[in-house]
Scaffold this motif. Structure first.
Motif, PDB file in Angstrom:
ATOM      1  N   UNK A  37     -15.123  -5.423  15.812  1.00 56.91           N
ATOM      2  CA  UNK A  37     -14.777  -5.825  17.177  1.00 56.91           C
ATOM      3  C   UNK A  37     -13.320  -5.514  17.480  1.00 56.91           C
ATOM      4  N   UNK A  38     -12.976  -5.506  18.753  1.00 56.65           N
ATOM      5  CA  UNK A  38     -11.640  -5.097  19.181  1.00 56.65           C
ATOM      6  C   UNK A  38     -10.523  -6.026  18.695  1.00 56.65           C
ATOM      7  N   UNK A  39     -10.893  -7.220  18.260  1.00 60.64           N
ATOM      8  CA  UNK A  39      -9.865  -8.157  17.786  1.00 60.64           C
ATOM      9  C   UNK A  39      -9.694  -8.134  16.275  1.00 60.64           C
ATOM     10  N   UNK A  40     -10.241  -7.107  15.637  1.00 65.02           N
ATOM     11  CA  UNK A  40     -10.173  -7.017  14.182  1.00 65.02           C
ATOM     12  C   UNK A  40      -9.744  -5.619  13.751  1.00 65.02           C
ATOM     13  N   UNK A  41      -8.756  -5.565  12.850  1.00 65.58           N
ATOM     14  CA  UNK A  41      -8.337  -4.291  12.268  1.00 65.58           C
ATOM     15  C   UNK A  41      -8.367  -4.406  10.747  1.00 65.58           C
ATOM     16  N   UNK A  42      -8.855  -3.370  10.098  1.00 64.32           N
ATOM     17  CA  UNK A  42      -8.827  -3.318   8.642  1.00 64.32           C
ATOM     18  C   UNK A  42      -7.707  -2.392   8.190  1.00 64.32           C
ATOM     19  N   UNK A  43      -6.924  -2.822   7.215  1.00 65.89           N
ATOM     20  CA  UNK A  43      -5.838  -2.005   6.689  1.00 65.89           C
ATOM     21  C   UNK A  43      -6.327  -1.249   5.455  1.00 65.89           C
ATOM     22  N   UNK A  44      -6.242   0.064   5.514  1.00 68.59           N
ATOM     23  CA  UNK A  44      -6.663   0.939   4.420  1.00 68.59           C
ATOM     24  C   UNK A  44      -5.509   1.865   4.025  1.00 68.59           C
ATOM     25  N   UNK A  45      -5.754   2.746   3.062  1.00 71.10           N
ATOM     26  CA  UNK A  45      -4.672   3.524   2.483  1.00 71.10           C
ATOM     27  C   UNK A  45      -5.086   4.971   2.190  1.00 71.10           C
ATOM     28  N   UNK A  46      -4.077   5.844   2.148  1.00 73.42           N
ATOM     29  CA  UNK A  46      -4.295   7.222   1.719  1.00 73.42           C
ATOM     30  C   UNK A  46      -3.984   7.308   0.211  1.00 73.42           C
ATOM     31  N   UNK A  47      -4.901   6.788  -0.586  1.00 75.37           N
ATOM     32  CA  UNK A  47      -4.688   6.815  -2.034  1.00 75.37           C
ATOM     33  C   UNK A  47      -4.502   8.234  -2.567  1.00 75.37           C
ATOM     34  N   UNK A  48      -5.116   9.202  -1.862  1.00 72.92           N
ATOM     35  CA  UNK A  48      -4.969  10.586  -2.325  1.00 72.92           C
ATOM     36  C   UNK A  48      -3.518  11.035  -2.290  1.00 72.92           C
ATOM     37  N   UNK A  49      -2.762  10.551  -1.292  1.00 73.41           N
ATOM     38  CA  UNK A  49      -1.346  10.913  -1.225  1.00 73.41           C
ATOM     39  C   UNK A  49      -0.549  10.230  -2.329  1.00 73.41           C
ATOM     40  N   UNK A  50      -0.868   8.959  -2.599  1.00 78.27           N
ATOM     41  CA  UNK A  50      -0.199   8.274  -3.699  1.00 78.27           C
ATOM     42  C   UNK A  50      -0.501   8.955  -5.028  1.00 78.27           C
ATOM     43  N   UNK A  51      -1.763   9.332  -5.224  1.00 77.10           N
ATOM     44  CA  UNK A  51      -2.139  10.034  -6.446  1.00 77.10           C
ATOM     45  C   UNK A  51      -1.448  11.385  -6.554  1.00 77.10           C
ATOM     46  N   UNK A  52      -1.316  12.078  -5.416  1.00 71.87           N
ATOM     47  CA  UNK A  52      -0.673  13.395  -5.408  1.00 71.87           C
ATOM     48  C   UNK A  52       0.781  13.276  -5.873  1.00 71.87           C
ATOM     49  N   UNK A  53       1.484  12.262  -5.366  1.00 70.72           N
ATOM     50  CA  UNK A  53       2.871  12.038  -5.784  1.00 70.72           C
ATOM     51  C   UNK A  53       2.950  11.723  -7.273  1.00 70.72           C
ATOM     52  N   UNK A  54       2.041  10.866  -7.749  1.00 71.15           N
ATOM     53  CA  UNK A  54       2.033  10.513  -9.168  1.00 71.15           C
ATOM     54  C   UNK A  54       1.737  11.735 -10.027  1.00 71.15           C
ATOM     55  N   UNK A  55       0.780  12.567  -9.577  1.00 70.76           N
ATOM     56  CA  UNK A  55       0.438  13.759 -10.342  1.00 70.76           C
ATOM     57  C   UNK A  55       1.566  14.763 -10.395  1.00 70.76           C
ATOM     58  N   UNK A  56       2.256  14.919  -9.266  1.00 70.01           N
ATOM     59  CA  UNK A  56       3.389  15.848  -9.238  1.00 70.01           C
ATOM     60  C   UNK A  56       4.482  15.378 -10.190  1.00 70.01           C
ATOM     61  N   UNK A  57       4.790  14.085 -10.162  1.00 74.00           N
ATOM     62  CA  UNK A  57       5.814  13.549 -11.052  1.00 74.00           C
ATOM     63  C   UNK A  57       5.404  13.729 -12.514  1.00 74.00           C
ATOM     64  N   UNK A  58       4.141  13.404 -12.810  1.00 73.93           N
ATOM     65  CA  UNK A  58       3.654  13.510 -14.190  1.00 73.93           C
ATOM     66  C   UNK A  58       3.796  14.941 -14.714  1.00 73.93           C
ATOM     67  N   UNK A  59       3.393  15.900 -13.896  1.00 70.90           N
ATOM     68  CA  UNK A  59       3.380  17.281 -14.384  1.00 70.90           C
ATOM     69  C   UNK A  59       4.718  17.987 -14.251  1.00 70.90           C
ATOM     70  N   UNK A  60       5.703  17.343 -13.631  1.00 81.25           N
ATOM     71  CA  UNK A  60       7.069  17.841 -13.750  1.00 81.25           C
ATOM     72  C   UNK A  60       7.737  17.259 -14.990  1.00 81.25           C
TER      73      UNK A  60
END
Length: 738
Positions: free
Chosen positions: A508-531
Motif C-alpha cells: 500500500x502507498x503508506x508502506x515502503x520496504x528498504x532493500x539493498x544492492x548487495x551486488x554492489x557491496x559484493x563487487x567492492x569486496x571482490x575488487x579489494x580481495x583481488x587487489x
C-alpha cells in the motif's frame, strides 16, 4: 576580429589565474578516500555523485568552436603513448599539475599506454619541454596551465600528427589536433551557494572573489543564484578583490563579512580567496573552497587549524578532463575527443562537482547533503539552470524565490521504531535503524520512541502499541516482522510504515520496504580481495542461496575479475545463517586450497568464517555492518588487524531518508527504497588496523570503483533483483597493477 581575439586570449589568461593561482600548497591529496563511509547524498540519486559516463560538453558552451567528432581522432591514427608537461611545479603539488597527471596515469593504465612527464622548472622551458615530448615520438601531449598555451598552440601547428591537450587553456579555432579544457564555474558556484544557503544560521553568507573576469563573475553569480535557490531570505555579501595573489586582502575581506554577520564564507579567487576562507575557518566560521579539494591543500589534509570548518569545495575535475580526452583519442567511437575546439568540464560529464565534507561531515545535516546532491544531478541532467550565461558569467534569469527549501515536518510529528528481537545497541540492523531515526528526530525536532522486541510473538502487539499512541510513522526492523508490518499498514492507511530489510510486492502507498544492492557491496569486496591477494586465490563463505546472498556472490566474483581477470574465486553456500562453526570449517578448507583473502556474507555463519581466517593471519572482509566493531570487538578480538574492510549497508541512511521523505514529497511508499552506491547506502568500511598494510594505490582504485558504481559508469553484471548474472553487462576487466 582582432579585438575579439585579443579579448578572448586575455580571458584565457585571466581564467587560469583564477583556476590555478590559488593552489600553492605542497601537500598531495592522500589516495585513500577518507570519506569512504560517508554517505554521498542520494542522487537522489542513483548516483549521488551521479555523473553519467563522461560526455562531450554541450555545444552551447563551446564558444564558436567546430563540433568535435570521433572521426578526427580516428583520422590521426592510433595513440599508443602520452607525455605530460607541467606548469612550473611538480606532479604531486596539489595543483592542476597533479590532477592532470592523475588523469593521464589513469588513462595510461587503463588503455596500456606508454606515459612519461616533464616537470617544468621555469616558464622559459615551455617550448623545450614540449619539443622533448615531440622528439621522443609521443602520440599525445598534455600541457598544463594557461601560461603554456602559446607554446602549446605553436607546437600543435608545427606537428599536425601529434595530439595536444591544453589544460586550462582557451583557443579560438585551434587546429584539429589541439583541444583546450575549460569549465562551467557557474555550476560550481551554484553548488557552493546552495550548500552555504542551507548551512547558514544567521541568514548571511559571504564570498571573497578575485578580479572580476568572466570565470570569477560566473562563480559569483552562480553562488548567489545557488543561495537563493534554497534560501531566498539569505543575505549574500561579496567583493571582487583586485588580485588573485593577496591572501592578506582575502583575510581582511572575510573579517569584514564576519563583522556583518556572515557565518559561511566562500573563497573563489586563488590565494586571495584561500586566504579568506583560512582566516574565517580559524575563527570558527563555515567555509567553502574552490577548484581543488582545499582540505588537502589550504587545510593541509586536516592538519591546519580550521580544517573541521571546511564544508566542501567547488571542484573542477581536471583529472577527468584529461582522462576523457585521452580516451577519446584511444577510442574514437566514444566521440569524446574535442580536437579543434574546447572540452567543457561541467556537471553533466562529472567535471564540476563538490568535494567530500571530510571533518565537517558530522555537522552537515543529512537532508542538506541529500538536497545538494539533488541539485548536482539537476544541473547535470539539465532540469536545473543556474540562470548564468556560461560564457560571460552575466545573469540571464535571476532566481527570486526559494525553489528547494528545507523540509518542514507537520507540527507534532512523531515516529516510533519496533526492533527485531534484540536491542537498539546490539550492533545489528536494530541499532543502525535506531540511529537513522534519532538523527532525523534531532535534525527536525521530531518526537520519537522505540520498543525493543523480546520475542517474535510480540511483533503485532508492539506495532499496535505505536499505532495506539498516535505515532505518524512507524519503523520496523527485519524481514521476520514484514508480515506484521504489512498487516498493520493495510489496517492503518493514515500511518506511514518503513520496513527495514523487508520486501513487498505492490505494498500500500503508506508502506515502503528498504532493500539493498548487495551486488554492489559484493563487487567492492571482490575488487579489494583481488587487489590484495598474493596467492591469486580468494574465498567467500556464503549463507543460504537466497537472492541477496546470490547478489553478494556474483558481485564478489565479478568484482574480483574486474581487477584481476586471472583471479581464482572459491565460494560455498552454507545451508544456514547461524552456524559459525560451519563457516569456520569452510574458511579452513579455502585456506587449505591457497586462499589468502576470505569474504564472509552469511550472517553469523560468514562471521565465523572470517573470524577463524583472521585468527590464522589471513586477510578478511566483513559484511552488512562494519564488523570491526562487532565480530572483532572494536579491535580487541584476535585477528582484528587482518580485517581489511566490510561491505556496508547504511541502514541508518535508509531510515533517515524515508522519515524525512514523508514530509518532503520523497517518501517511496507503495514500492521499495533501494540502498545503493549512488545514494550512499552501499559502501565499504574504513580499513582500521589494516590501513597501514593497504597500499595507497589499492585504496585509491577501490574508491574510484565505488564512485564509478555510484555514477553508473560501471555496472556489476548482476541482476539487482534476482542476483543472477547478466553476462552482457559484466564489465570489461581493468587489470590492477600495484
Amino acid at each position: 576580429m582582432k579585438q575579439l581575439l585579443t579579448f578572448l586570449m586575455l580571458l584565457a589568461v585571466l581564467v587560469a589565474l583564477t583556476a590555478c593561482g590559488g593552489a600553492q600548497p605542497t601537500v598531495a591529496p592522500p589516495t585513500q578516500a577518507p570519506q569512504a563511509t560517508q554517505a554521498p547524498a542520494p542522487t537522489t540519486a542513483p548516483e549521488p555523485t551521479k555523473a553519467p559516463e563522461p560526455t562531450q560538453a554541450p555545444e552551447a558552451t563551446q564558444a564558436a568552436a567546430p563540433e568535435p567528432t570521433g572521426q578526427t581522432a580516428a583520422a590521426m591514427g592510433p595513440v599508443e603513448s602520452v607525455c605530460l608537461v607541467t606548469d612550473v611545479g611538480r606532479i604531486n603539488d596539489g595543483t592542476f599539475n597533479q590532477f592532470a597527471y592523475e588523469g593521464m596515469q589513469r588513462a595510461a593504465e587503463e588503455f596500456g599506454l606508454k606515459s612519461d612527464f616533464i616537470e617544468t622548472q621555469s616558464q622559459t622551458d615551455y617550448d623545450q619541454n614540449i619539443n622533448t615530448c615531440v622528439s621522443e615520438n609521443f602520440n599525445a601531449i598534455v600541457t598544463v596551465g594557461f601560461l603554456i598555451a602559446d607554446a602549446t598552440l605553436k607546437a600543435a601547428q608545427a606537428n599536425p600528427d601529434v595530439m595536444f591537450i591544453g589544460v586550462d587553456q582557451f583557443f579560438e579555432n585551434p587546429p584539429k589536433n589541439l583541444v583546450g579544457i575549460q569549465y562551467r564555474e557557474d555550476q560550481g558556484g551554484f553548488l557552493a551557494g546552495a550548500l552555504a544557503g542551507m548551512m547558514t544560521e544567521s541568514g548571511t553568507v559571504g564570498a571573497v572573489y578575485g578580479i572580476d573576469i568572466p570565470p570569477v563573475v560566473k562563480f559569483r553569480n552562480g553562488f548567489e543564484q545557488g543561495v537563493r535557490y534554497v534560501n531566498d531570505q539569505a543575505n549574500t555579501l561579496g567583493v571582487y578583490v583586485p588580485s588573485f595573489t593577496d591572501p592578506a586582502a582575502g583575510a581582511s575581506t572575510a573579517e569584514q563579512f564576519m563583522g556583518e554577520g556572515a557565518d559561511v564564507i566562500f573563497g573563489a579567487g586563488g590565494p586571495t580567496g584561500s586566504g579568506g576562507i583560512k582566516r574565517a575557518a580559524e575563527q570558527g566560521i563555515w567555509v567553502i573552497g574552490v577548484d581543488q579539494d582545499e582540505y588537502f591543500t589550504t587545510f593541509g589534509s586536516g592538519s591546519t587549524p580550521g580544517a573541521d570548518k571546511l564544508l566542501s569545495s567547488a571542484v573542477k575535475r581536471v583529472d577527468l578532463g584529461v582522462y576523457d580526452q585521452i580516451k577519446g583519442l584511444v577510442q574514437p567511437d566514444s566521440k569524446l575527443w574535442a580536437g579543434g575546439g574546447l572540452y567543457i568540464l561541467d556537471t553533466a560529464n562529472g567535471g564540476i562537482t563538490y568535494a567530500p565534507f571530510h571533518d565537517a561531515s558530522p555537522q552537515v545535516p543529512r537532508w542538506a547533503a541529500v538536497q545538494l546532491e539533488k541539485i548536482r544531478t539537476g544541473l547535470a541532467d539539465g532540469s536545473i539552470d543556474t540562470g548564468v550565461d556560461p560564457v560571460s558569467g552575466e545573469l540571464k534569469t535571476k532566481i527570486s524565490e526559494t525553489v528547494l527549501p528545507k523540509p518542514q515536518p507537520p507540527e507534532g510529528f512523531k515516529v516510533c521504531l519496533v526492533t527485531d528481537v534484540g536491542r537498539i545497541n546490539d550492533g545489528t540492523f536494530n541499532q543502525f535503524a535506531y540511529e537513522g531515526m534519532k538523527r532525523a528526530a534531532e535534525e527536525f525536532e521530531l518526537q520519537s520512541d522505540f520498543i525493543e522486541t523480546q520475542s517474535q510473538t510480540d511483533y503485532d502487539q508492539n506495532i499496535n502499541t505505536c499505532v495506539s499512541e498516535n505515532f505518524n510513522a512507524i519503523v520496523t526492523v527485519g524481514f521476520l516482522i514484514a508480515d506484521a508490518t504489512l498487516k498493520a499498514a493495510q489496517a492503518n492507511p493514515d500511518v506511514m510504515f518503513i520496513g527495514v530489510d523487508q520486501f513487498f510486492e505492490n505494498p500500500p502507498k503508506n508502506l515502503v520496504g528498504i532493500q539493498y544492492r548487495e551486488d554492489q557491496g559484493g563487487f567492492l569486496a571482490g575488487a579489494l580481495a583481488c587487489m590484495m591477494t598474493e596467492s591469486g586465490t580468494v574465498g567467500a563463505v556464503y549463507g543460504i542461496d537466497i537472492p541477496p546472498v546470490v547478489k553478494f556472490r556474483n558481485g564478489f566474483e565479478n568484482g574480483c575479475h574486474y581487477v584481476n581477470p586471472d583471479g581464482n574465486t572459491l565460494g560455498v553456500y552454507v545451508p544456514s545463517f547461524t552456524d559459525p562453526a560451519a563457516g569456520a570449517s569452510t574458511a579452513e578448507q579455502f585456506m587449505g586450497e591457497g586462499a589468502d583473502v576470505i569474504f564472509g556474507a552469511g550472517g553469523p555463519t560468514g562471521s565465523g568464517g572470517i573470524k577463524r581466517a583472521a585468527e590464522q593471519g589471513i586477510w578478511v572482509i566483513g559484511v552488512d555492518q562494519d564488523e570491526y566493531f562487532t565480530t572483532f570487538g572494536s579491535g580487541s578480538t584476535p585477528g582484528a588487524d587482518k580485517l581489511l574492510s566490510s561491505a556496508v549497508k547504511r541502514v541508518d541512511l535508509g531510515v533517515y531518508d524515508q522519515i524525512v521523505g514523508i514530509f518532503s514529497d520523497s517518501f517511496a511508499g507503495g514500492s521499495l527504497y533501494i540502498l545503493d552506491a549512488a545514494n550512499g547506502g552501499i559502501t565499504y568500511a574504513p580499513f582500521h588496523d589494516a590501513g597501514q598494510a593497504i597500499p595507497d594505490a589499492i585504496a585509491k582504485n577501490l574508491e574510484q570503483i565505488r564512485v564509478d558504481l555510484a555514477n553508473a559508469s560501471l555496472k556489476t553484471g548482476v541482476d539487482p533483483v534476482t542476483g543472477e548474472l547478466k553476462k552482457d553487462e559484466i564489465p570489461e576487466p581493468q587489470p590492477f597493477q600495484n
